[in-house]
Design an enzyme around this catalytic site. Structure first.
Site, mmCIF file in Angstrom:
data_model
loop_
_atom_site.group_PDB
_atom_site.id
_atom_site.type_symbol
_atom_site.label_atom_id
_atom_site.label_comp_id
_atom_site.label_asym_id
_atom_site.label_seq_id
_atom_site.Cartn_x
_atom_site.Cartn_y
_atom_site.Cartn_z
ATOM 1 N N GLU A 187 0.798 -1.236 0.000
ATOM 2 C CA GLU A 187 0.000 0.000 0.000
ATOM 3 C C GLU A 187 0.825 1.279 0.000
ATOM 4 O OE1 GLU A 187 -2.259 1.445 3.146
ATOM 5 O OE2 GLU A 187 -0.480 1.690 4.374
ATOM 6 N N HIS A 218 -4.351 3.145 2.180
ATOM 7 C CA HIS A 218 -3.914 3.915 1.009
ATOM 8 C C HIS A 218 -4.181 3.168 -0.312
ATOM 9 C CE1 HIS A 218 -2.123 6.921 3.533
ATOM 10 N NE2 HIS A 218 -1.264 6.078 4.074
ATOM 11 N N HIS A 275 0.510 -2.025 8.737
ATOM 12 C CA HIS A 275 0.150 -0.597 8.831
ATOM 13 C C HIS A 275 1.027 0.221 9.761
ATOM 14 C CE1 HIS A 275 -2.144 3.144 8.803
ATOM 15 N NE2 HIS A 275 -2.236 3.090 10.104
ATOM 16 N N HIS A 333 4.150 -0.165 10.540
ATOM 17 C CA HIS A 333 5.534 -0.144 10.043
ATOM 18 C C HIS A 333 6.550 -0.530 11.117
ATOM 19 C CE1 HIS A 333 4.775 2.538 6.240
ATOM 20 N NE2 HIS A 333 3.801 1.667 6.468
#
Ligand SMILES: [Fe+2]
Ligand SMILES: [Fe+2]
Length: 255
Positions: A39, A68, A175, A177
């Site tokens: 994403e 995203h 998401h 990270h």
């Protein structure tokens, strides 16, 4: 069978890491099937067709997305044309693409489901209901069911894993990270990790240029984000699946 799941691929540095290193990782770890969250593959937000195609050419079997997903409009077209990329299943029914995909590997049917969390994120339908319904619909067709739950809150991700324990092979988070160190097998056999981390610039703040991110915190001024440069880290997990049961879940973090 060994399944590699790669965390959010960030920008060109993350893509380059996959383009150049995935073949060696696949060889070194005996990987049979690769899932990656893409994403952030376009300059931080969304994914372009060119990068998606190159990632698949590099050995990724399924690309998952997240909040995203449609930052680059071409992602919708690509998914509509049968490309092996999925977007969160709890998006509205008219959204382009699918929230799950079925692929075959070594005679086993692997289903991959992507879902989006709701805590500290934009409003969207319940990921729990959407994933549960999908699992019910495909359980007779799939030997292995993999869930990429793209969410912010650790509690929501843990809740999804416990909710699905025994019904799917693995729930892994994406998401944030940041890779978490809580990988485990739940009592009814589902593997779980809160977040598998990102694949992108190592000396960065979640992939973003660290000086820009620090300045934003210091000044509260919206200085435009830019991706960091330099060497990348590849974060993910490797699942060892025997028959249809996950035997182990191991974290991977390679610089
Ligand atoms: Fe991300
Ligand atoms: Fe995200």
């Amino acid at each position: 069978m060994k399944i590699l799941c790669i965390g959010d691929i960030v920008g060109t540095p993350g893509c380059e890491m996959v383009y150049t290193q995935l073949k060696y990782i696949v060889n070194d770890y005996g990987i049979d099937f690769v899932i990656a969250n893409g994403e952030n593959a376009a300059t931080g937000n969304g994914i372009t067709a060119e990068k998606a195609e190159k990632l698949v050419d590099s050995g990724i079997d399924v690309i998952t997305l997240g909040n995203h997903a449609f930052a680059k409009a071409e992602a919708g077209e690509l998914m509509s044309n049968g490309f092996p990329m999925i977007r969160p299943i709890n998006f509205p029914t008219k959204t382009l693409g699918s929230g799950f995909i079925l692929k075959e590997c070594q005679g086993k049917k692997i289903a991959v489901i992507n879902a989006l969390g709701r805590v500290y994120m934009n409003p969207i339908d319940s990921p729990f209901e959407a994933v549960s319904k999908c699992v019910d619909d495909i359980k007779d067709k799939a030997d292995i069911i993999v869930v990429d739950f793209h969410a912010e809150a650790t509690s929501e991700k843990a809740a999804m894993a416990w909710y699905l324990d025994g019904r799917v092979s693995v729930v892994f988070g994406t998401h944030t990270h940041v890779q978490t160190a809580d990988e485990r097998l739940l009592p009814n056999g589902t593997a779980f990790i809160t977040d598998i981390g990102m694949t992108g610039p190592y000396n960065s703040i979640l992939g973003v240029d660290k000086d820009i991110a620090v300045t934003r915190f210091l000044t509260l001024m919206n200085k435009r984000y830019e991706l960091a440069k330099g060497n990348s880290v590849l974060n993910g997990i490797i699942l060892d699946v025997e028959g249809v049961n996950v035997k182990s879940i191991k974290r991977l973090s390679l610089c």
